[in-house]
Write a protein that holds these residues in place. Structure first.
Motif, PDB file in Angstrom:
ATOM      1  N   GLU A 130       0.827  -1.213   0.000  1.00  0.00           N
ATOM      2  CA  GLU A 130       0.000   0.000   0.000  1.00  0.00           C
ATOM      3  C   GLU A 130       0.860   1.261   0.000  1.00  0.00           C
ATOM      4  O   GLU A 130       0.595   2.218  -0.718  1.00  0.00           O
ATOM      5  N   ALA A 131       1.916   1.256   0.808  1.00  0.00           N
ATOM      6  CA  ALA A 131       2.800   2.427   0.894  1.00  0.00           C
ATOM      7  C   ALA A 131       3.518   2.679  -0.431  1.00  0.00           C
ATOM      8  O   ALA A 131       3.711   3.821  -0.836  1.00  0.00           O
ATOM      9  N   LEU A 132       3.883   1.615  -1.120  1.00  0.00           N
ATOM     10  CA  LEU A 132       4.569   1.775  -2.400  1.00  0.00           C
ATOM     11  C   LEU A 132       3.628   2.282  -3.492  1.00  0.00           C
ATOM     12  O   LEU A 132       4.068   2.940  -4.426  1.00  0.00           O
ATOM     13  N   HIS A 133       2.343   1.985  -3.353  1.00  0.00           N
ATOM     14  CA  HIS A 133       1.360   2.534  -4.293  1.00  0.00           C
ATOM     15  C   HIS A 133       1.183   4.029  -4.083  1.00  0.00           C
ATOM     16  O   HIS A 133       0.797   4.738  -4.992  1.00  0.00           O
ATOM     17  N   GLY A 134       1.503   4.495  -2.885  1.00  0.00           N
ATOM     18  CA  GLY A 134       1.443   5.926  -2.588  1.00  0.00           C
ATOM     19  C   GLY A 134       0.048   6.403  -2.275  1.00  0.00           C
ATOM     20  O   GLY A 134      -0.953   5.770  -2.593  1.00  0.00           O
ATOM     21  N   ASP A 135       0.017   7.547  -1.618  1.00  0.00           N
ATOM     22  CA  ASP A 135      -1.282   8.170  -1.266  1.00  0.00           C
ATOM     23  C   ASP A 135      -1.580   9.314  -2.179  1.00  0.00           C
ATOM     24  O   ASP A 135      -0.753  10.038  -2.591  1.00  0.00           O
TER      25      ASP A 135
END
Length: 135
Positions: A130-135
């Motif tokens: 999720e973090a690698l997909h970014g916000d």
């Protein structure tokens, strides 16, 4: 420190310097290493000073100097230009310190994500992904 080798073929030179032949040729193209004359009908020969120069380049690379900076250092290697060499090294030191700061941030972020992954057993959603997909 002068290395007492002489009359080396490019292969023997590369071996003595701890690099491959293409590295020697690359350094020659970049102007970091002179290409010796080729005696009529013969092959180029290298000596201990050439080996020492390649080892200098490799040592400088391990400290993070670019090839352009190494070229500048080689021009100053007579020892009479210590302040100029120090200026080049000071710039490199600023860069190294900035990289260390960046690496510390990266280490903290990755460590947090790994810990979060380990804490979430059985969930479909992975905090790292999720973090690698970014916000």
């Amino acid at each position: 420190m002068e290395i007492h080798l002489k009359n080396l073929t490019i292969g023997a030179f590369a071996n003595a310097a701890g690099v491959n032949v293409e590295t020697i040729r690359f350094y020659q193209r970049k102007g970091l290493l002179l290409e010796p004359d080729r005696p009529y009908g013969s092959i180029r020969r290298y000596g201990g000073s050439d080996v020492a120069r390649v080892k200098f380049v490799k040592s400088a690379q391990r400290l993070g100097f670019s090839l352009d900076e190494i070229g500048e250092l080689l021009k100053l290697e007579d020892g009479a230009h210590c302040s100029e060499a120090s200026e080049i090294a000071a710039l490199r030191l600023v860069d190294v310190r900035a990289r260390l700061t960046d690496l510390a941030r990266m280490e903290a972020a990755l460590s947090k994500l790994v810990d979060e992954c380990c804490a979430r057993h059985g969930q479909v959603s992975c905090p790292l992904i999720e973090a690698l997909h970014g916000d």
